[in-house]
Design a protein around this motif. Structure first.
Motif, PDB file in Angstrom:
ATOM      1  N   GLU A   5       0.832  -1.198   0.000  1.00  0.00           N
ATOM      2  CA  GLU A   5       0.000   0.000   0.000  1.00  0.00           C
ATOM      3  C   GLU A   5       0.869   1.252   0.000  1.00  0.00           C
ATOM      4  N   TYR A   9       0.907   4.115  -2.807  1.00  0.00           N
ATOM      5  CA  TYR A   9       0.687   5.521  -2.440  1.00  0.00           C
ATOM      6  C   TYR A   9       1.830   6.394  -2.966  1.00  0.00           C
ATOM      7  N   ASN A  12       1.700   6.723  -6.746  1.00  0.00           N
ATOM      8  CA  ASN A  12       0.609   7.580  -7.218  1.00  0.00           C
ATOM      9  C   ASN A  12       0.808   9.052  -6.853  1.00  0.00           C
ATOM     10  N   SER A  13       1.626   9.318  -5.835  1.00  0.00           N
ATOM     11  CA  SER A  13       1.742  10.682  -5.318  1.00  0.00           C
ATOM     12  C   SER A  13       3.081  11.344  -5.606  1.00  0.00           C
ATOM     13  N   ASN A  77      -4.504   3.879   7.636  1.00  0.00           N
ATOM     14  CA  ASN A  77      -3.864   4.412   6.431  1.00  0.00           C
ATOM     15  C   ASN A  77      -3.868   5.934   6.450  1.00  0.00           C
ATOM     16  N   ILE A  81      -0.794   8.559   5.919  1.00  0.00           N
ATOM     17  CA  ILE A  81      -0.827   9.650   4.934  1.00  0.00           C
ATOM     18  C   ILE A  81      -0.585  10.992   5.623  1.00  0.00           C
TER      19      ILE A  81
END
Length: 105
Positions: A5, A9, A12-13, A77, A81
């Motif tokens: 995960e 993340y 994607n970021s 999560n 973040i």
């Protein structure tokens, strides 16, 4: 958040994973050109090696973040973040990967 995960993340970021993979791939391709023709790796083997290096890299990043935020298996999560954003981890990671030199000295 687990390691996969976190990888998703970050991917994607940020461009950190893409930059890292590109650097590892370039190094593996350079090494491959130095091999005897009969011993050269095919693209699939190079990609497996790139993926292994990336997995090891993310494992190290995950462990450092996990310890830094004192996470446990109940940490949500969103807490991950929030920690990443508050401490600008992705920006720092991207900058570090950009400056990273991979390969033989």
């Amino acid at each position: 958040m687990n390691k996969n995960e976190l990888l998703e993340y970050i991917d994607n970021s940020s461009t950190a994973i893409t930059i890292f993979k590109d650097k590892v791939r370039a190094e593996q391709e350079a090494k491959n050109k130095k091999r005897q023709p009969a011993k050269r790796w095919n693209e699939a083997k190079i990609e497996r090696t790139v993926n292994k290096f990336t997995d090891d890299f993310i494992g190290n990043v995950y462990d450092k973040i996990y310890k830094g935020m004192k996470a446990n298996r109940n940490t949500s999560n969103q807490e991950w973040i929030d920690f990443l954003e508050t401490n600008e981890i992705l920006d720092d990671l991207e900058e570090s990967v950009s400056m990273m030199e991979i390969g033989e000295e």
